[in-house]
Write a protein that holds these residues in place. Structure first.
Motif, short mmCIF file in Angstrom:
data_model
loop_
_atom_site.label_atom_id
_atom_site.label_comp_id
_atom_site.label_asym_id
_atom_site.label_seq_id
_atom_site.Cartn_x
_atom_site.Cartn_y
_atom_site.Cartn_z
N ASN A 17 6.28 -2.00 6.04
CA ASN A 17 5.23 -2.32 6.88
C ASN A 17 4.55 -0.66 6.92
O ASN A 17 3.24 -0.77 7.52
CB ASN A 17 5.50 -2.52 8.43
CG ASN A 17 5.69 -4.07 8.65
OD1 ASN A 17 4.46 -4.55 8.75
ND2 ASN A 17 6.66 -4.51 8.68
N GLY A 18 4.60 -0.01 6.15
CA GLY A 18 4.21 1.47 5.85
C GLY A 18 3.47 1.40 4.61
O GLY A 18 2.71 2.19 4.14
N SER A 19 3.62 0.24 3.75
CA SER A 19 3.36 0.19 2.39
C SER A 19 1.94 -0.69 2.11
O SER A 19 1.73 -0.84 0.92
CB SER A 19 4.27 0.02 1.57
OG SER A 19 5.59 1.00 1.73
N ILE A 20 1.49 -1.33 3.32
CA ILE A 20 0.56 -2.12 3.24
C ILE A 20 -0.65 -1.69 2.91
O ILE A 20 -1.23 -0.67 3.19
CB ILE A 20 0.61 -3.04 4.56
CG1 ILE A 20 1.68 -3.53 4.92
CG2 ILE A 20 -0.64 -4.24 4.38
CD1 ILE A 20 1.76 -4.01 6.47
N ARG A 21 -1.55 -2.38 1.93
CA ARG A 21 -2.91 -2.09 1.56
C ARG A 21 -3.80 -1.98 2.76
O ARG A 21 -3.70 -2.89 3.52
CB ARG A 21 -3.42 -2.94 0.58
CG ARG A 21 -2.64 -3.39 -0.63
CD ARG A 21 -3.36 -4.66 -1.33
NE ARG A 21 -2.57 -4.88 -2.67
CZ ARG A 21 -2.62 -5.99 -3.32
NH1 ARG A 21 -3.41 -6.96 -2.98
NH2 ARG A 21 -1.77 -6.06 -4.08
N ASP A 22 -4.53 -1.26 2.98
CA ASP A 22 -5.58 -0.90 3.95
C ASP A 22 -6.54 -2.31 3.98
O ASP A 22 -6.74 -2.59 5.02
CB ASP A 22 -6.66 0.20 3.79
CG ASP A 22 -6.29 1.62 4.25
OD1 ASP A 22 -4.88 1.58 5.04
OD2 ASP A 22 -6.68 2.54 3.99
N SER A 23 -6.77 -2.79 2.71
CA SER A 23 -7.57 -3.98 2.61
C SER A 23 -6.96 -5.16 3.52
O SER A 23 -7.70 -5.94 4.11
CB SER A 23 -8.28 -4.10 1.31
OG SER A 23 -7.00 -4.53 0.49
N THR A 24 -5.91 -5.33 3.31
CA THR A 24 -5.01 -6.37 3.76
C THR A 24 -4.85 -6.19 5.38
O THR A 24 -5.29 -7.09 6.05
CB THR A 24 -3.67 -6.25 3.23
OG1 THR A 24 -3.64 -6.79 1.97
CG2 THR A 24 -2.79 -7.63 3.94
N LEU A 25 -4.77 -4.67 5.73
CA LEU A 25 -4.53 -4.66 7.23
C LEU A 25 -5.89 -4.84 8.06
O LEU A 25 -6.02 -5.62 9.08
CB LEU A 25 -4.23 -3.32 7.31
CG LEU A 25 -2.51 -2.65 7.58
CD1 LEU A 25 -2.88 -1.42 7.64
CD2 LEU A 25 -2.07 -3.54 8.28
N LEU A 26 -6.90 -4.63 7.23
CA LEU A 26 -8.37 -4.74 7.96
C LEU A 26 -8.69 -6.04 7.78
O LEU A 26 -9.07 -6.77 8.92
CB LEU A 26 -9.29 -4.00 6.83
CG LEU A 26 -9.35 -2.46 7.12
CD1 LEU A 26 -10.24 -2.02 6.26
CD2 LEU A 26 -9.73 -2.09 8.54
N ASP A 51 -5.20 11.47 8.91
CA ASP A 51 -4.32 12.57 9.21
C ASP A 51 -3.79 12.05 10.72
O ASP A 51 -4.72 12.06 11.68
CB ASP A 51 -5.03 13.72 9.35
CG ASP A 51 -5.13 14.27 8.00
OD1 ASP A 51 -4.49 13.94 6.94
OD2 ASP A 51 -6.30 15.08 7.80
N ARG A 52 -2.51 11.92 10.71
CA ARG A 52 -1.89 11.61 11.99
C ARG A 52 -0.60 12.44 12.30
O ARG A 52 0.27 12.59 11.30
CB ARG A 52 -1.30 10.13 12.13
CG ARG A 52 -2.13 9.02 11.06
CD ARG A 52 -1.79 7.84 11.58
NE ARG A 52 -2.77 6.91 11.42
CZ ARG A 52 -3.22 6.40 10.28
NH1 ARG A 52 -2.94 6.67 9.01
NH2 ARG A 52 -4.49 5.30 10.05
N GLY A 308 0.78 3.29 2.32
CA GLY A 308 -0.29 2.69 3.02
C GLY A 308 -0.81 3.78 3.94
O GLY A 308 -1.90 4.15 4.04
N VAL A 309 0.21 3.87 4.90
CA VAL A 309 -0.24 4.86 5.83
C VAL A 309 -0.64 6.22 5.66
O VAL A 309 -1.58 6.76 6.18
CB VAL A 309 1.15 4.62 7.00
CG1 VAL A 309 0.85 5.95 8.27
CG2 VAL A 309 1.27 3.43 7.57
N PHE A 310 -0.10 6.61 4.52
CA PHE A 310 -0.46 8.00 4.16
C PHE A 310 -1.34 8.07 2.99
O PHE A 310 -1.66 9.25 2.26
CB PHE A 310 0.79 8.61 3.89
CG PHE A 310 1.88 8.84 5.21
CD1 PHE A 310 1.01 9.26 6.28
CD2 PHE A 310 3.21 8.56 5.15
CE1 PHE A 310 2.21 9.39 7.48
CE2 PHE A 310 3.80 8.44 6.39
CZ PHE A 310 3.32 9.22 7.37
N SER A 311 -1.80 6.80 2.71
CA SER A 311 -2.55 6.75 1.34
C SER A 311 -2.07 7.65 0.27
O SER A 311 -2.92 8.42 -0.39
CB SER A 311 -4.32 7.48 1.96
OG SER A 311 -4.43 6.92 2.88
#
Ligand code: 5GP
Length: 365
Positions: A17-26, A51-52, A308-311
């Motif tokens: 769940n940290g490796s998902i594409r941003d495009s998919t999450l959006l 940055d988080r 995904g989370v850390f680009s």
């Protein structure tokens, strides 16, 4: 193509769940937004923030889980994540995920994992090997040596990726819940489940809560990797090292005594440079423990954690290590190759991967 992309690589620390594409999450957020279940602009803002802190990362995971925890989506993200790793020449992937219950979706930990397996079978861009070698030392494994059809399905000269699964125990879970995950892993070991990971917010939960399940997993021949030393907690770090896990992840907040112990035990470390910097668990690459571990010949493997989370990407991590620590292409290739020694698989797969690296070495010359 840049050498860090074209060379074969091994990824051993990647959370699904940290490796998902941003495009998919959006896309998923937009769908839930249309149904009035989330406010899309708010979710979009959180997803695109780059940055988080470590605390913010765990809040983001709670949001991601709202978007992804149904069977169809779990299948989709698994397929996409594997295809993305394969596209950058990851030849062996250990993908970890926390089996989840979601009563409203009729989801059990087992059906969650079945959705993951469905995602592996759905991969089309690359040939997938999800066959797991049994550990014959373990009586529980006798007679369950079976082969998935994933590898044979295409039967062509397509690129190939080995995919193995680690089931994660979340530090929010109880001893019983952790045990349930271990039992599920044992049930699914003929389907490519090779080990157990302990992860989740490091300031939550006590080591003693997970220990019975982890000990049971070890006794049964599963290999264990622990998120260790993400926050300063010397007592827990020592207890974790005393447990003798097969690998640990991060090791950011070690003191001299902990380094000495880790080095004497030669426990391989999964290093996630971008993750450590973005979450500020390490303030800058100049002082990152990668350099000391690399220079002292300690077993290490470069990983993404949450691409995904850390680009980031595995290739990006190799490029970053090369430029930050002045390591040349040939040595980086050797670093990638050494990771084969630390996979949670037997000699057959290790030898096959060695051949992949031998072949790739020729094009380095
Ligand atoms: P999942 O297991 O849902 O596929 O992947 C996301 C989960 O992995 C998070 O909810 C968290 O439990 C764990 N995780 C991802 N990244 C990190 C990290 O950097 N540190 C720790 N301790 N856990 C993480």
């Amino acid at each position: 193509m840049d050498w860090w992309v074209s060379m074969p690589k091994v990824e051993l620390h990647a959370h699904l769940n940290g490796s998902i594409r941003d495009s998919t999450l959006l896309e998923l957020a937009r769908e839930l937004g249309d149904r009035g279940l989330v406010r899309f602009p708010d979710v979009e803002c959180v997803i695109l923030k780059h940055d988080r802190s470590l605390t913010e990362v765990f809040k983001l995971f709670d949001l991601i889980h709202i978007l992804t925890t149904d069977h169809e989506t779990v299948t989709r993200i698994t397929k996409e994540v594997i295809e993305d790793f394969a596209a950058e020449n990851v030849v062996y992937l250990e993908l970890r995920t926390t089996p989840k219950k979601n009563v409203s979706k009729g989801m059990t930990k087992k059906s969650y994992m079945e959705a993951v397996l469905e995602g592996i079978r759905a991969v089309t861009t690359v040939e997938v090997d999800i066959f797991s070698e049994p550990n014959f030392d373990c009586p529980a494994n006798a007679g369950i040596y079976a082969r998935s059809d994933g590898c044979a399905r295409n039967g062509t000269a397509k690129k190939k990726i080995y995919v193995r699964l680690l089931l994660s125990i979340d530090r929010r879970e109880t001893t019983e819940a952790a045990m349930e995950t271990v039992k599920l892993a044992l049930e699914m070991r003929h389907l490519g489940v090779v080990g157990i990971d302990l992860s989740g917010n490091p300031v939550i939960g006590e080591w003693i809560t997970f220990l019975p399940a982890l000990e049971f997993a070890k006794e049964q021949g599963l290999l264990i990797t622990l998120h260790c030393g993400e926050v300063p907690n010397q007592v827990e770090i020592h207890a974790m090292l005393d447990f003798l896990p097969a690998r640990i992840g991060h090791a950011c907040c070690f003191g001299e005594e902990e380094w000495a112990k880790l080095k004497s035990l030669k426990i391989p470390v999964e290093i996630c440079l971008t993750s450590n910097i973005k979450t500020e668990t390490i303030s800058s690459l100049d002082i990152h423990h990668f350099a000391d571990l690399y220079n002292s010949g300690h077993p290490i493997v470069l990983c993404t954690d949450d691409s995904g989370v850390f680009s980031t990407s595995v290739s990006g991590e190799y490029s970053l290590a090369s430029s930050s620590f002045g390591i040349q292409k040939r040595e980086m290739f050797q670093l990638a190759r050494n990771a084969v020694n630390f996979i949670f698989e037997g000699n057959k797969v290790k030898l096959e991967l060695e051949q992949v690296f031998d072949l790739a070495a020729k094009s380095l010359e």
